[in-house]
Design a protein around this motif. Structure first.
Motif, mmCIF file in Angstrom:
data_model
loop_
_atom_site.group_PDB
_atom_site.id
_atom_site.type_symbol
_atom_site.label_atom_id
_atom_site.label_comp_id
_atom_site.label_asym_id
_atom_site.label_seq_id
_atom_site.Cartn_x
_atom_site.Cartn_y
_atom_site.Cartn_z
ATOM 1 N N GLN A 98 0.683 -1.316 -0.091
ATOM 2 C CA GLN A 98 0.148 -0.275 0.451
ATOM 3 C C GLN A 98 0.984 1.201 -0.076
ATOM 4 O OE1 GLN A 98 -4.196 1.461 1.707
ATOM 5 N NE2 GLN A 98 -2.718 0.407 3.609
ATOM 6 N N ALA A 107 -6.927 0.233 -3.438
ATOM 7 C CA ALA A 107 -8.658 0.509 -3.732
ATOM 8 C C ALA A 107 -8.702 -0.551 -4.746
ATOM 9 C CB ALA A 107 -8.922 1.372 -3.373
ATOM 10 N N ARG A 203 -13.544 -0.811 -2.929
ATOM 11 C CA ARG A 203 -12.403 -2.204 -2.687
ATOM 12 C C ARG A 203 -11.914 -2.897 -2.867
ATOM 13 N NH1 ARG A 203 -15.073 -1.758 3.159
ATOM 14 N NH2 ARG A 203 -15.654 0.626 3.548
ATOM 15 N N LYS A 207 -7.805 -4.670 -1.261
ATOM 16 C CA LYS A 207 -7.773 -3.907 -0.063
ATOM 17 C C LYS A 207 -8.589 -4.545 0.698
ATOM 18 C CE LYS A 207 -7.884 0.162 1.637
ATOM 19 N NZ LYS A 207 -8.653 1.696 1.010
#
Length: 296
Positions: A98, A107, A203, A207
């Motif tokens: 991330q 995402a 998402r 995610k």
């Protein structure tokens, strides 16, 4: 024994993450007595009993993870120490991905894309066989075994989100699907007013996997408890269209029942065409989420 569980346990055993001795396992709700699931002389857990006005996605995630779920129930089962070690290791590894790709891109990130980033960037590093088996096990396990009764809406761990089907919503750090989701959000903005803000949009599986596992760390390995406030990966309608809204500048309270006391929520209800995915007292094993707009 379930194939995914057998594979997962064999990897744990090979990496030394299964502790010696036996652990108590429990049958699903309504079935009395312990159930033994043998693997190299050990017993393993089965799971039982059903039981944001923010522009910075990183802050938004921290607030979402800080929401306290319902209290632990006596029948909730926690991962053991070895599994907890692997859980924390996996969450830390996902956090590296991330950080590399950015919160917005994360995402939309597909599982295979994540693996390529991990292979190609030393700052992330490849995921271990134990981590990959753990991800597969989490995704493939029927969440009803630990109390989440919602529908599984994404069937493949490596399901991809098509870039051309999405659009980034300005000043939110979030994406929406261009069809029904974007149309509904724009309609809500027009009908409710500028105080309504998008707090979470699309998402992908990666995610949702990260958020769910991070919540499981917070709940000390209790997947049932984690699932009451975050849908397991594959079960989140955020992956196919749903989105969250809040009141501008309300901050943390946008992710609590306090949002239901705001004028923004009152106006949403008065519109007559808005559906909430997880209503108060729902039978899905999920807390009340007045901010979660049902699209699909």
């Amino acid at each position: 024994m379930n194939l995914h569980r057998r594979k997962f346990l064999s990897v744990l055993s090979a990496t030394g993450l299964i502790l010696g001795g036996c652990r108590t396992a429990y049958k699903p709700s309504g079935q009395a007595g312990p159930v033994e699931v043998a693997e190299s002389g050990n017993e393993v857990f089965t799971y039982s009993n059903p039981l944001a006005g923010l522009d910075d996605e990183a802050i938004r995630d921290q607030l979402e993870q800080a929401v306290k779920p319902a209290p632990v129930k006596p029948t909730d089962v926690q991962l053991d120490a070895g599994q907890m070690s692997l859980l924390k290791q996996s969450v830390a590894h996902l956090e590296k991905v991330q950080k590399l790709v950015g919160h917005g891109n994360f995402a939309l990130l597909g599982f295979d894309q994540m693996l390529r980033y991990a292979r190609n960037y030393p700052a992330v590093g490849e995921f271990s066989p134990a981590e990959l088996e753990f991800f597969e096990w989490i995704f493939e396990t029927d969440a009803r075994q630990y109390g989440f009764m919602g529908e599984k809406v994404i069937s493949r761990l490596n399901e991809n989100i098509k870039d051309h089907a999405t659009i980034k919503v300005p000043y939110t750090g979030n994406y929406l699907y261009r069809d029904e989701s974007l149309h509904l959000y724009r309609r809500l903005q027009k009908d409710v007013g500028e105080e309504l803000v998008l707090t979470s949009g699309i998402r992908g599986v990666v995610k949702q996997l990260y958020l769910f596992l991070a919540k499981a760390v917070e709940t000390q390995g209790d997947l049932a408890l984690a699932s009451r406030s975050l849908a397991p990966p594959g079960y989140s309608f955020h992956g196919i269209g749903d989105f969250d809204v809040g009141k501008r500048n309300l901050g943390y309270a946008n992710f609590t029942a306090e949002f239901a006391d705001t004028d923004v929520f009152e106006r949403l209800v008065q519109l007559g065409y808005v559906d909430i995915r997880y209503t108060n007292g729902n039978k899905l094993g999920v807390r009340y989420e007045p901010w979660h707009i049902k699209v699909i």
